[in-house]
Design an enzyme around this catalytic site. Structure first.
Site, mmCIF file in Angstrom:
data_model
loop_
_atom_site.group_PDB
_atom_site.id
_atom_site.type_symbol
_atom_site.label_atom_id
_atom_site.label_comp_id
_atom_site.label_asym_id
_atom_site.label_seq_id
_atom_site.Cartn_x
_atom_site.Cartn_y
_atom_site.Cartn_z
ATOM 1 N N ARG A 11 0.603 -1.190 0.116
ATOM 2 C CA ARG A 11 -0.069 0.169 -0.009
ATOM 3 C C ARG A 11 0.805 1.342 -0.024
ATOM 4 O O ARG A 11 0.417 2.137 -0.739
ATOM 5 C CB ARG A 11 -1.096 -0.066 1.322
ATOM 6 C CG ARG A 11 -2.303 -0.379 0.985
ATOM 7 C CD ARG A 11 -2.894 -0.799 2.437
ATOM 8 N NE ARG A 11 -1.869 -1.831 2.593
ATOM 9 C CZ ARG A 11 -1.920 -3.036 2.387
ATOM 10 N NH1 ARG A 11 -3.149 -3.321 1.446
ATOM 11 N NH2 ARG A 11 -1.258 -4.268 2.477
ATOM 12 N N LYS A 43 25.562 -3.990 -1.865
ATOM 13 C CA LYS A 43 26.927 -4.052 -2.043
ATOM 14 C C LYS A 43 27.491 -3.463 -0.964
ATOM 15 O O LYS A 43 28.749 -2.688 -0.808
ATOM 16 C CB LYS A 43 27.267 -3.236 -3.610
ATOM 17 C CG LYS A 43 26.679 -3.960 -4.712
ATOM 18 C CD LYS A 43 27.094 -2.917 -5.816
ATOM 19 C CE LYS A 43 26.146 -3.561 -7.073
ATOM 20 N NZ LYS A 43 26.475 -2.533 -8.285
#
Ligand code: NCD
Length: 308
Positions: free
Chosen positions: A51, A80
């Site tokens: 939502r 990363k």
């Protein structure tokens, strides 16, 4: 430049202005269809959402703007090792405003301190969720006609439920508000909210475990999901997960004009049979949420007076 990290970032007058704008948009959405032409919102979601993210995106698209972003930490450079501070500096080059959800409390605040664009806290851990509160207040005001002189029952996971924390913060600014806090002992509202918000402001409240006995006094019942992802111990979650199930029999105990709200997603805490009860407002709440976020985006971009 303004950010929206907690409900108290805006004064009561500013909240009322935001709600008035949401109302104007709801009554005439076409009038606002080009207010954000050429503007972009970045939705940076490091945690699951249906939502909230889609509501921000639908809000920007409905204002004529466009959207970019990511919907999980794994699909972004966080995987990363990039920091939130670096990510927001990069995003500031691409977008005009951003909505961020993060599992760590305070992450959107860290982002805001480095950001060149307005940052909206779209939920930070078990802390706050102010745009849901804007949705909740807009729903209550639209359906009840007022935000003052209400008895509000908050039921379920009041410890980890960030929507509850933000809602309490916002509602204590209105007159005649009384809270009934319904939860198992282990999931009571955090003590900092009890002390620094409720007790300090002398707001009447009581804490109970039994939902049935307080049903007849409530004007609003705000149900919440037990926040599985915030538990350290799965056994504890299993013990508590079905603490409350609102069903048709319980609804018989409530006032004829009580409203049931829920930020969704629901798991078991509201039986599907309640959906047909005219007092069930949780799906309407989703629709109101988009108008509320349209008003928020316009305001943070300084465009709140763009349409007369
Ligand atoms: C809430 C949230 O993410 O805190 N959902 C939402 O934004 N509508 C409630 C929840 O996940 O239980």
């Amino acid at each position: 430049m303004r950010h929206f990290l907690s409900p108290t970032d805006f004064s009561l007058e500013e909240w009322d202005k935001l709600l008035d704008l949401a109302e104007a948009i709801k009554n005439n959405p076409e009038k606002y269809a080009h207010v954000c032409d050429g503007k972009k919102i970045a939705t940076l979601f490091y945690e699951a959402s249906t939502r909230t993210r889609l509501s921000f995106e639908a809000a920007m698209l409905s204002l004529g703007g466009s959207v970019l972003g990511f919907h999980s930490a794994e699909s972004s450079s966080v995987s990363k090792g990039e920091s939130v501070s670096d990510t927001i500096r990069v995003i500031s080059c691409f977008a005009d405003i951003c909505a961020m959800r993060h599992p760590k409390e305070g992450a959107p605040m860290v982002a805001a301190s480095k950001s060149k664009i307005p940052v909206i806290n779209a939920g930070d851990g078990g802390h706050q969720h102010p745009s849901q509160t804007l949705t909740d207040l807009f729903t209550i005001r639209s359906l009840k006609g007022r935000l003052d002189h209400l008895t509000i029952g908050l039921c379920g996971d009041l410890k980890f439920g960030r929507t509850v924390h933000s809602l309490i913060n916002a509602l204590t600014r209105y007159e005649g508000i009384r809270f009934v806090l319904i939860s198992p002992e282990a999931l009571r509202v955090p003590s900092y909210i009890r002390r620094e918000v409720l007790e300090q402001k002398n707001i009447p409240f009581k804490e109970v475990e039994n939902l049935d006995e307080v049903m007849p006094e409530l004007d609003i019942l705000y149900m919440t999901r037990i926040q599985k992802e915030r538990f350290f111990n799965e056994e504890e979650y299993i013990r508590l997960k079905d603490s409350y199930i609102l069903d048709a029999a319980k609804m018989k105990l409530a006032k004829e004009d009580m409203l049931v709200l829920h930020p969704l997603p629901r798991v078991n805490e509201i039986a599907v049979e309640v959906d047909d009860d005219p007092r069930a407002a949780y799906f309407k709440q989703v629709q109101y949420g988009m108008y509320a976020r349209m008003a928020l985006i316009m305001t943070l971009l300084g465009l709140e007076d763009a349409v007369c």
